[in-house]
Design a protein around this motif. Structure first.
Motif, PDB file in Angstrom:
ATOM      1  N   ALA A  10      40.113  34.761  44.699  1.00 20.36           N
ATOM      2  CA  ALA A  10      41.105  34.825  43.613  1.00 20.36           C
ATOM      3  C   ALA A  10      42.290  33.911  43.928  1.00 20.36           C
ATOM      4  O   ALA A  10      42.732  33.801  45.066  1.00 20.36           O
ATOM      5  CB  ALA A  10      41.594  36.260  43.430  1.00 20.36           C
ATOM      6  N   ARG A  11      42.800  33.272  42.887  1.00 23.29           N
ATOM      7  CA  ARG A  11      43.974  32.417  43.042  1.00 23.29           C
ATOM      8  C   ARG A  11      45.203  33.281  43.371  1.00 23.29           C
ATOM      9  O   ARG A  11      45.259  34.452  43.001  1.00 23.29           O
ATOM     10  CB  ARG A  11      44.222  31.638  41.755  1.00 23.29           C
ATOM     11  N   PRO A  12      46.193  32.688  44.030  1.00 19.59           N
ATOM     12  CA  PRO A  12      47.403  33.460  44.350  1.00 19.59           C
ATOM     13  C   PRO A  12      48.046  34.102  43.117  1.00 19.59           C
ATOM     14  O   PRO A  12      48.533  35.236  43.207  1.00 19.59           O
ATOM     15  CB  PRO A  12      48.335  32.427  44.985  1.00 19.59           C
ATOM     16  N   ASP A  13      48.032  33.426  41.969  1.00 19.22           N
ATOM     17  CA  ASP A  13      48.646  34.019  40.783  1.00 19.22           C
ATOM     18  C   ASP A  13      47.889  35.256  40.316  1.00 19.22           C
ATOM     19  O   ASP A  13      48.483  36.189  39.781  1.00 19.22           O
ATOM     20  CB  ASP A  13      48.812  32.992  39.663  1.00 19.22           C
ATOM     21  N   ALA A  14      46.564  35.286  40.532  1.00 21.82           N
ATOM     22  CA  ALA A  14      45.787  36.471  40.165  1.00 21.82           C
ATOM     23  C   ALA A  14      46.113  37.639  41.098  1.00 21.82           C
ATOM     24  O   ALA A  14      46.238  38.788  40.655  1.00 21.82           O
ATOM     25  CB  ALA A  14      44.295  36.166  40.190  1.00 21.82           C
ATOM     26  N   VAL A  15      46.271  37.348  42.387  1.00 23.53           N
ATOM     27  CA  VAL A  15      46.637  38.404  43.343  1.00 23.53           C
ATOM     28  C   VAL A  15      48.044  38.906  43.016  1.00 23.53           C
ATOM     29  O   VAL A  15      48.291  40.113  42.959  1.00 23.53           O
ATOM     30  CB  VAL A  15      46.560  37.892  44.794  1.00 23.53           C
ATOM     31  N   LEU A 139      40.480  43.789  42.519  1.00 22.86           N
ATOM     32  CA  LEU A 139      41.253  43.781  41.273  1.00 22.86           C
ATOM     33  C   LEU A 139      41.674  42.364  40.900  1.00 22.86           C
ATOM     34  O   LEU A 139      41.609  41.966  39.733  1.00 22.86           O
ATOM     35  CB  LEU A 139      42.481  44.681  41.397  1.00 22.86           C
ATOM     36  N   ALA A 140      42.109  41.577  41.876  1.00 24.23           N
ATOM     37  CA  ALA A 140      42.541  40.200  41.611  1.00 24.23           C
ATOM     38  C   ALA A 140      41.359  39.334  41.184  1.00 24.23           C
ATOM     39  O   ALA A 140      41.491  38.497  40.288  1.00 24.23           O
ATOM     40  CB  ALA A 140      43.210  39.612  42.852  1.00 24.23           C
TER      41      ALA A 140
END
Length: 148
Positions: A10-15, A139-140
């Protein structure tokens, strides 16, 4: 204080979007069982999550507050679970070429758990945080699939 880390595609923005949605807290924090309220401005400094820990009928209402935040990169929390005490929790996101490495560091800062020697206390914290990062990553990753 030991660091637990996990890589996720997952990309940092998704996390960060999972961390920034206070209502997801019981979905990834081991021991949190329900949310009661999220103060406006979460996850800004001073914002609070009002949650419960434990299982019905033995649940305790408590709260987690933001001590420091570097949006999209780092979140420092004070997690309370009285009468057990309170802990300092630091979550850091490290962008990777194909995803994110998420780190979490935690230790008790008040309460009876401080009576345990640090290595014994950290054993339980590390095991719990491994599972928390697994849940956070799932979840991310789901959120990342939904957005792109």
């Amino acid at each position: 204080m030991r660091t637990v880390s996990r890589w996720t595609p997952a990309r940092p923005d998704a996390v960060w979007s999972v961390l920034a949605d206070g209502w997801t807290y019981p979905g990834w924090v081991v021991g949190a069982s329900r949310m009661r309220a999220v103060t406006p401005g979460w996850p800004g400094a001073g914002a609070r999550l009002h949650h419960s820990v434990g299982s019905w009928p033995w649940m305790l209402d408590d709260e987690t507050s933001v001590r420091e935040v570097d949006p999209g990169r780092r979140l420092v929390l004070r997690a309370r679970a009285m009468p057990i005490g309170a802990a300092r929790v630091e979550i850091t996101l490290h962008p990777q070429a194909q995803g994110t490495r998420v780190e979490i560091r935690e230790d008790a800062e008040s309460g009876p758990s401080l009576l345990l020697p640090a290595p014994a206390r950290q054993l339980g914290i590390v095991l719990r945080n491994r599972e928390a990062l697994r849940r956070l990553a799932l979840l991310a990753e789901r959120a990342g699939r939904a957005t792109g």
